[in-house]
Scaffold this active site. Structure first.
Site, PDB file in Angstrom:
ATOM      1  N   HIS A 308       0.855  -1.190   0.000  1.00 42.60           N
ATOM      2  CA  HIS A 308       0.000   0.000   0.000  1.00 42.60           C
ATOM      3  C   HIS A 308       0.889   1.238   0.000  1.00 42.60           C
ATOM      4  CE1 HIS A 308      -3.181   2.801   1.095  1.00 42.60           C
ATOM      5  NE2 HIS A 308      -3.998   1.869   0.662  1.00 42.60           N
ATOM      6  N   ASP A 365      -7.893  -5.422  -0.001  1.00 42.42           N
ATOM      7  CA  ASP A 365      -8.379  -6.298  -1.065  1.00 42.42           C
ATOM      8  C   ASP A 365      -7.994  -7.761  -0.880  1.00 42.42           C
ATOM      9  OD1 ASP A 365      -9.647  -4.295  -2.577  1.00 42.42           O
ATOM     10  OD2 ASP A 365      -7.693  -3.593  -3.253  1.00 42.42           O
TER      11      ASP A 365
HETATM   12  N1  CMC Z   1       3.973  -7.624  -4.877  1.00 39.26           N
HETATM   13  C1  CMC Z   1       5.305  -7.622  -5.092  1.00 39.26           C
HETATM   14  N2  CMC Z   1       6.090  -6.543  -4.926  1.00 39.26           N
HETATM   15  C2  CMC Z   1       5.497  -5.418  -4.539  1.00 39.26           C
HETATM   16  C3  CMC Z   1       4.116  -5.332  -4.311  1.00 39.26           C
HETATM   17  C4  CMC Z   1       3.349  -6.502  -4.507  1.00 39.26           C
HETATM   18  N3  CMC Z   1       2.024  -6.490  -4.288  1.00 39.26           N
HETATM   19  N4  CMC Z   1       3.783  -4.078  -3.942  1.00 39.26           N
HETATM   20  C5  CMC Z   1       4.927  -3.387  -3.945  1.00 39.26           C
HETATM   21  N5  CMC Z   1       5.972  -4.180  -4.289  1.00 39.26           N
HETATM   22  C6  CMC Z   1       7.389  -3.810  -4.348  1.00 39.26           C
HETATM   23  C7  CMC Z   1       7.681  -2.930  -5.548  1.00 39.26           C
HETATM   24  O1  CMC Z   1       8.036  -3.694  -6.671  1.00 39.26           O
HETATM   25  C8  CMC Z   1       8.819  -2.098  -5.022  1.00 39.26           C
HETATM   26  O2  CMC Z   1       9.999  -2.893  -5.022  1.00 39.26           O
HETATM   27  P1  CMC Z   1      11.459  -2.212  -5.250  1.00 39.26           P
HETATM   28  O3  CMC Z   1      11.662  -1.285  -4.101  1.00 39.26           O
HETATM   29  O4  CMC Z   1      12.400  -3.351  -5.291  1.00 39.26           O
HETATM   30  O5  CMC Z   1      11.360  -1.491  -6.576  1.00 39.26           O
HETATM   31  C9  CMC Z   1       8.465  -1.874  -3.556  1.00 39.26           C
HETATM   32  O6  CMC Z   1       7.645  -3.000  -3.198  1.00 39.26           O
HETATM   33  C10 CMC Z   1       7.701  -0.589  -3.291  1.00 39.26           C
HETATM   34  O7  CMC Z   1       6.505  -0.612  -4.054  1.00 39.26           O
HETATM   35  P2  CMC Z   1       5.951   0.577  -4.923  1.00 39.26           P
HETATM   36  O8  CMC Z   1       5.430   0.031  -6.214  1.00 39.26           O
HETATM   37  O9  CMC Z   1       6.959   1.677  -4.976  1.00 39.26           O
HETATM   38  O10 CMC Z   1       4.754   1.037  -4.022  1.00 39.26           O
HETATM   39  P3  CMC Z   1       3.608   2.027  -4.461  1.00 39.26           P
HETATM   40  O11 CMC Z   1       3.262   2.813  -3.256  1.00 39.26           O
HETATM   41  O12 CMC Z   1       3.959   2.784  -5.693  1.00 39.26           O
HETATM   42  O13 CMC Z   1       2.421   1.030  -4.860  1.00 39.26           O
HETATM   43  C11 CMC Z   1       0.591  -0.440  -4.700  1.00 39.26           C
HETATM   44  C12 CMC Z   1       1.403   0.653  -3.996  1.00 39.26           C
HETATM   45  C13 CMC Z   1      -0.652  -0.727  -3.862  1.00 39.26           C
HETATM   46  C14 CMC Z   1       0.136   0.060  -6.086  1.00 39.26           C
HETATM   47  C15 CMC Z   1       1.463  -1.718  -4.836  1.00 39.26           C
HETATM   48  O14 CMC Z   1       1.825  -2.178  -3.549  1.00 39.26           O
HETATM   49  C16 CMC Z   1       0.770  -2.808  -5.621  1.00 39.26           C
HETATM   50  O15 CMC Z   1       0.833  -2.805  -6.848  1.00 39.26           O
HETATM   51  N6  CMC Z   1       0.092  -3.791  -4.904  1.00 39.26           N
HETATM   52  C17 CMC Z   1      -0.639  -4.836  -5.595  1.00 39.26           C
HETATM   53  C18 CMC Z   1      -1.991  -4.304  -6.084  1.00 39.26           C
HETATM   54  C19 CMC Z   1      -2.940  -4.068  -4.935  1.00 39.26           C
HETATM   55  O16 CMC Z   1      -3.132  -4.907  -4.070  1.00 39.26           O
HETATM   56  N7  CMC Z   1      -3.594  -2.882  -4.944  1.00 39.26           N
HETATM   57  C20 CMC Z   1      -4.610  -2.517  -3.939  1.00 39.26           C
HETATM   58  C21 CMC Z   1      -4.173  -1.390  -3.075  1.00 39.26           C
HETATM   59  S1  CMC Z   1      -5.209  -1.201  -1.614  1.00 39.26           S
HETATM   60  C22 CMC Z   1      -6.766  -0.735  -2.219  1.00 39.26           C
HETATM   61  C23 CMC Z   1      -6.776   0.644  -2.716  1.00 39.26           C
HETATM   62  O17 CMC Z   1      -6.930   1.576  -1.931  1.00 39.26           O
HETATM   63  O18 CMC Z   1      -6.632   0.829  -3.940  1.00 39.26           O
END
Ligand code: CMC
Length: 431
Positions: A308, A365
């Site tokens: 998140h 989720d």
């Molecule tokens: N599985 C694997 N790796 C992950 C995941 C995941 N679900 N989420 C984040 N990471 C990794 C990401 O690759 C990055 O790694 P590195 O530092 O090596 O590059 C690190 O963790 C930080 O992640 P980020 O992408 O910079 O985080 P963000 O804040 O941009 O993204 C997110 C947040 C929710 C989009 C992401 O965690 C994600 O894609 N999760 C899966 C989809 C999901 O469950 N979404 C629902 C969110 S909650 C409901 C809502 O409010 O929308």
């Protein structure tokens, strides 16, 4: 008053520091471009506050979520969805009389104009319910085209009616789109049923098979809608604010929010989790193998329902849903292999350094889909359920923005990195 200083080309610019009621700190760069010619760059808005708000407070480090100051855990147990919607939109818990007036307005506005059903009936049978929902919500602006401005008494009466129409009709649209997808006749809203019960009745009752409303199912659905009620500046809510800042009507602003929510990185993740769990059962011999694939960046595979932008600990909403999942499955003696798999995935991930070092925990989720399945809601309707729950939050933010003085259209800047200047080349000289 504290000030922040930025030094640019040997000149110092002072900016006021703003401290929120929960000690969140920011410095206000509103005059930076005018004074210095510089803008700030923050892709994905990871550090940018776009507004000052009194609606929802989140502490991502401690796993705290409060609507208008009230902890989500209290609302989930003690409130109803209608009451929480009132709280979010109008800023306080309603008195008995206020709640009654609000509920009556919801009941009176539950029906869809019969002509709207012509649109609904003509969508292809396999249309995604989120596509139908967004189109039908925008269609409301065709059937109720009256414009209003929030800065008059008539405006706020018109707002109350528009908000009630949206809150009430969204569940009718959702249930009707489901009935259409399974080829069953629409079940009209019942004036004597409350919000969640009415929705379940429209979804699952049929002329040939009576649907018995179980109080625990109704309670669980209420709770699920409440915990999705608002989540401050996420992708869809900020979209509603941005689109609404052009002063377009509330229906169209909400339609934009529904589209933003649909994506798998946002609300669409609840559908994504179930699809991921089904894929693991079908295509992966063991969970560890799947986790290894997630950790391999080249595979571009995410553990859906994990991570998140704000929570760096267990999402408080996921905690509530996990417990409810166990209770409902137990009560109805449902054996869902997806729950066992989800529990195992969580256990493995929360012992793995990849997830721990990145603070990746289950989000809202991760368990919601398994619970929706137990209530009988089909997978492609999960994000619609999220949208119904999130609607009060979107409306509250739209209202708060329109009540804010001075009102400004949202219009970010950019850094241009394209060609400085090119001239038009005739077709026969192009490569
Ligand atoms: N599985 C694997 N790796 C992950 C995941 C995941 N679900 N989420 C984040 N990471 C990794 C990401 O690759 C990055 O790694 P590195 O530092 O090596 O590059 C690190 O963790 C930080 O992640 P980020 O992408 O910079 O985080 P963000 O804040 O941009 O993204 C997110 C947040 C929710 C989009 C992401 O965690 C994600 O894609 N999760 C899966 C989809 C999901 O469950 N979404 C629902 C969110 S909650 C409901 C809502 O409010 O929308």
């Amino acid at each position: 008053m504290k000030k922040a200083e930025i030094i640019l080309e040997d000149k110092t610019y002072e900016m006021p520091v703003i401290v929120g009621t929960m000690n969140e700190k920011a410095f206000d760069i509103s005059t930076l471009r005018k004074d210095s010619g510089y803008i700030t760059l923050d892709q994905g808005y990871q550090n940018t506050g776009s507004c000052i708000s009194k609606i929802t407070y989140i502490d991502g480090e401690k796993g705290i979520l409060r609507y208008r100051g009230i902890p989500i855990e209290e609302l989930a147990i003690k409130s109803s969805f209608s009451e929480t919607a009132y709280l979010l939109i109008y800023g306080k818990l309603p008195t008995a009389e206020e709640l009654h007036t609000f509920s009556v307005k919801l009941t009176e506005n539950a029906m869809l104009h019969e002509d709207m059903l012509n649109f609904l009936r003509s969508y292809p049978i396999h249309s995604h319910p989120m596509a139908i929902l967004s189109s039908m919500v925008n269609t409301l602006s065709i059937f109720y085209p009256e414009e209003f401005s929030m800065d008059s008494d008539e405006g706020s009466v018109a707002f109350d009616l528009t908000a009630a129409r949206l809150l009430s009709k969204i569940r009718t649209i959702a249930a009707f789109s489901y009935k259409k997808s399974i080829g069953e006749p629409f079940i009209y809203p019942e004036p004597d049923l409350k919000y969640a019960a009415n929705f379940l009745n429209m979804m699952f009752n049929s002329p040939t098979k009576k649907y018995n409303l179980d109080p625990d199912i109704v309670k669980t659905l209420n709770k699920m809608l409440i915990i999705h009620g608002d989540h401050e500046q996420n992708c869809s809510t900020s979209t509603v604010r941005l689109v609404g800042s052009s002063k377009v009507n509330l229906y169209s602003s909400i339609c934009a929010g529904i589209c933003a929510l649909w994506g798998p990185l946002h609300g669409g993740a609840n559908q994504g989790v179930i699809e991921m769990l089904e894929d693991i059962i079908k295509n992966h011999k063991n969970i560890k193998g799947f986790i290894e694939k997630v950790k391999d960046k080249k595979s571009r595979t995410l553990l859906m329902g994990f991570g998140h932008r704000v929570y760096k600990t267990y999402d408080p909403r996921a905690k509530i849903l996990k417990e409810d999942c166990m209770n409902i499955l137990n009560k109805f003696h449902i054996k869902d292999p997806l729950l066992d798999l989800a529990l195992e995935l969580e256990e493995i991930a929360l012992k793995d350094d990849y997830f721990l070092s990145r603070n990746l925990y289950p989000n809202v989720d991760f368990y919601s889909g398994i619970l929706y399945r137990a209530l009988g809601i089909p997978t492609n309707m999960f994000t619609v359920m999220f949208a119904i729950g999130r609607l009060p939050g979107w409306i509250a933010h739209w209202k708060e923005m329109h009540d804010t003085v001075p009102f400004r259209i949202g219009r970010p800047r950019q850094i241009y990195m394209g060609e400085p200047l090119l001239h038009y080349t005739p077709m026969n000289n192009r490569k």
